[in-house]
Structures are given as structure tokens and as C-alpha cells.
Design a protein around this motif. Structure first.
Motif, short mmCIF file in Angstrom:
data_model
loop_
_atom_site.label_atom_id
_atom_site.label_comp_id
_atom_site.label_asym_id
_atom_site.label_seq_id
_atom_site.Cartn_x
_atom_site.Cartn_y
_atom_site.Cartn_z
N SER A 10 0.14 -10.20 -1.89
CA SER A 10 0.55 -9.10 -2.66
C SER A 10 0.26 -9.21 -3.93
CB SER A 10 1.72 -8.62 -2.18
OG SER A 10 2.10 -8.39 -0.72
N VAL A 11 0.48 -10.27 -4.60
CA VAL A 11 0.29 -10.57 -6.16
C VAL A 11 -1.08 -10.41 -6.35
CG1 VAL A 11 0.62 -12.05 -7.88
CG2 VAL A 11 2.61 -11.64 -6.26
N PHE A 12 -2.01 -11.10 -5.91
CA PHE A 12 -3.21 -10.91 -6.10
C PHE A 12 -4.05 -9.52 -5.87
CE2 PHE A 12 -3.36 -15.85 -4.96
CZ PHE A 12 -3.64 -16.14 -6.37
N LYS A 13 -3.44 -9.01 -4.76
CA LYS A 13 -3.89 -7.64 -4.57
C LYS A 13 -3.36 -6.86 -5.74
CE LYS A 13 -4.66 -7.46 0.58
NZ LYS A 13 -4.09 -6.77 1.74
N ALA A 14 -2.25 -6.85 -6.06
CA ALA A 14 -1.67 -5.94 -7.27
C ALA A 14 -2.40 -6.46 -8.75
CB ALA A 14 -0.26 -6.58 -7.23
N LEU A 15 -2.96 -7.56 -8.90
CA LEU A 15 -3.57 -7.69 -10.02
C LEU A 15 -5.01 -7.68 -10.04
CD1 LEU A 15 -1.55 -10.97 -10.87
CD2 LEU A 15 -1.20 -8.75 -12.08
N SER A 16 -5.57 -7.38 -8.91
CA SER A 16 -7.09 -7.22 -8.81
C SER A 16 -7.50 -5.63 -9.32
CB SER A 16 -7.42 -6.99 -7.18
OG SER A 16 -6.95 -6.08 -6.40
N ARG A 55 4.41 1.06 -9.50
CA ARG A 55 4.95 0.87 -7.92
C ARG A 55 4.52 -0.23 -7.24
NH1 ARG A 55 4.60 5.59 -7.00
NH2 ARG A 55 2.79 5.66 -5.97
N ILE A 56 3.11 -0.32 -7.41
CA ILE A 56 2.52 -1.42 -6.62
C ILE A 56 2.81 -2.81 -7.24
CG2 ILE A 56 0.26 -2.58 -6.47
CD1 ILE A 56 -0.80 0.40 -6.16
N LEU A 57 2.92 -2.92 -8.32
CA LEU A 57 3.46 -4.25 -9.27
C LEU A 57 4.75 -4.57 -8.83
CD1 LEU A 57 1.72 -3.66 -12.42
CD2 LEU A 57 1.19 -5.54 -11.14
N SER A 58 5.65 -3.39 -8.88
CA SER A 58 6.95 -3.72 -8.53
C SER A 58 7.04 -4.17 -7.10
CB SER A 58 7.86 -2.68 -8.47
OG SER A 58 7.93 -2.28 -10.22
N LYS A 59 6.37 -3.50 -6.01
CA LYS A 59 6.47 -3.79 -4.65
C LYS A 59 6.05 -5.32 -4.51
CE LYS A 59 5.07 -2.22 -0.14
NZ LYS A 59 4.54 -1.18 0.58
N ALA A 60 5.17 -5.75 -5.23
CA ALA A 60 4.37 -7.09 -5.27
C ALA A 60 5.43 -8.25 -5.89
CB ALA A 60 3.01 -7.22 -5.88
N GLY A 61 6.56 -7.80 -6.33
CA GLY A 61 7.38 -8.51 -7.11
C GLY A 61 7.15 -9.14 -8.29
N ILE A 62 6.27 -8.35 -9.07
CA ILE A 62 5.90 -9.05 -10.19
C ILE A 62 6.78 -8.36 -11.27
CG2 ILE A 62 4.02 -8.96 -11.75
CD1 ILE A 62 2.00 -8.84 -9.54
N LEU A 63 7.11 -7.05 -11.12
CA LEU A 63 7.89 -6.24 -12.13
C LEU A 63 9.43 -5.89 -11.56
CD1 LEU A 63 5.38 -3.68 -13.57
CD2 LEU A 63 5.88 -5.72 -14.31
#
Length: 115
Positions: A10-16, A55-63
Motif C-alpha cells: 500500500s505504501v509503495f503504491k501510494a508513493l508511485s 486520502r490515498i496517503l492516509s489510507k496507506a498509513g503514511i499521513l
């Protein structure tokens, strides 16, 4: 509940995506928090796109987010996760040369916030 590998994916997808990567880079290197309107101005991206990216970054647990008066500020999730700490270090090494325009705009927005 997601497994560790699923969280990592999820983190890698969010940062891609470049806009999301820039948001994280700015939070790590320029300021520790930012609101939607500041991201819109700094990255020159429409509001609906910024909200979707956050929303994507938050869902990935980054924000995470916090409400301060009428503003909602987003900031990097403070965690003991060794994986996320490695990701933050990796993102922070992206060259400032690649972010010159965004850094300049961000510093201008921060001056306005302080006044």
C-alpha cells in the motif's frame, strides 16, 4: 486486518504517483504539516486531485491529520515502524533541484501562514 507485506505494498503504491511523492517530500523537507489549500498552491494541482491524493496517503498509513480551527493539517505519521522510517529517509534524499519550484512556492505559503 492487513499483513505487513500488504501494508508495505500500500505504501509503495501510494508513493508511485509523482504528486503524492512530492507531498511527502515537502512534508519531510520543508515543513512538518500542510493543509489542502497550501498543497493546491504549491503543486498547482486542482483541489479534487489533492483531496484524493491525501486520502490515498492516509489510507496507506503514511499521513495523519489534525484540525486546527477551520484548517485541517496533514502530517507524516509518527510511528515506530522501521519500514516507514526507511521510506521517509529514502524520500528525503530526492534532490532539491527536482523540487526547486515547489520549495519556493511552499516557503512563500509558509510566510503567509506565519503572518
Amino acid at each position: 486486518m492487513k499483513t505487513s507485506i500488504e501494508n508495505s505494498i500500500s505504501v509503495f503504491k501510494a508513493l508511485s504517483e509523482i504528486t503524492r511523492l512530492k507531498i511527502i517530500w515537502l512534508l519531510i523537507n520543508v515543513d512538518s504539516k500542510i493543509c489542502v489549500s497550501e498543497i493546491i498552491d504549491v503543486l498547482n494541482v486542482p483541489q479534487y486531485n489533492v483531496s484524493r491524493h491525501l486520502r490515498i496517503l492516509s489510507k496507506a498509513g503514511i499521513l495523519n491529520e489534525s484540525k486546527e480551527g477551520k484548517w485541517v493539517y496533514y502530517f507524516i505519521n509518527n510511528t515506530d515502524s522501521e519500514f516507514l522510517n526507511h521510506i521517509k529517509r529514502a524520500v528525503s534524499t530526492i534532490s532539491e533541484n527536482d523540487m526547486k519550484t515547489e520549495i519556493k512556492r511552499c516557503k512563500q505559503k509558509l510566510l503567509i501562514r506565519e503572518n
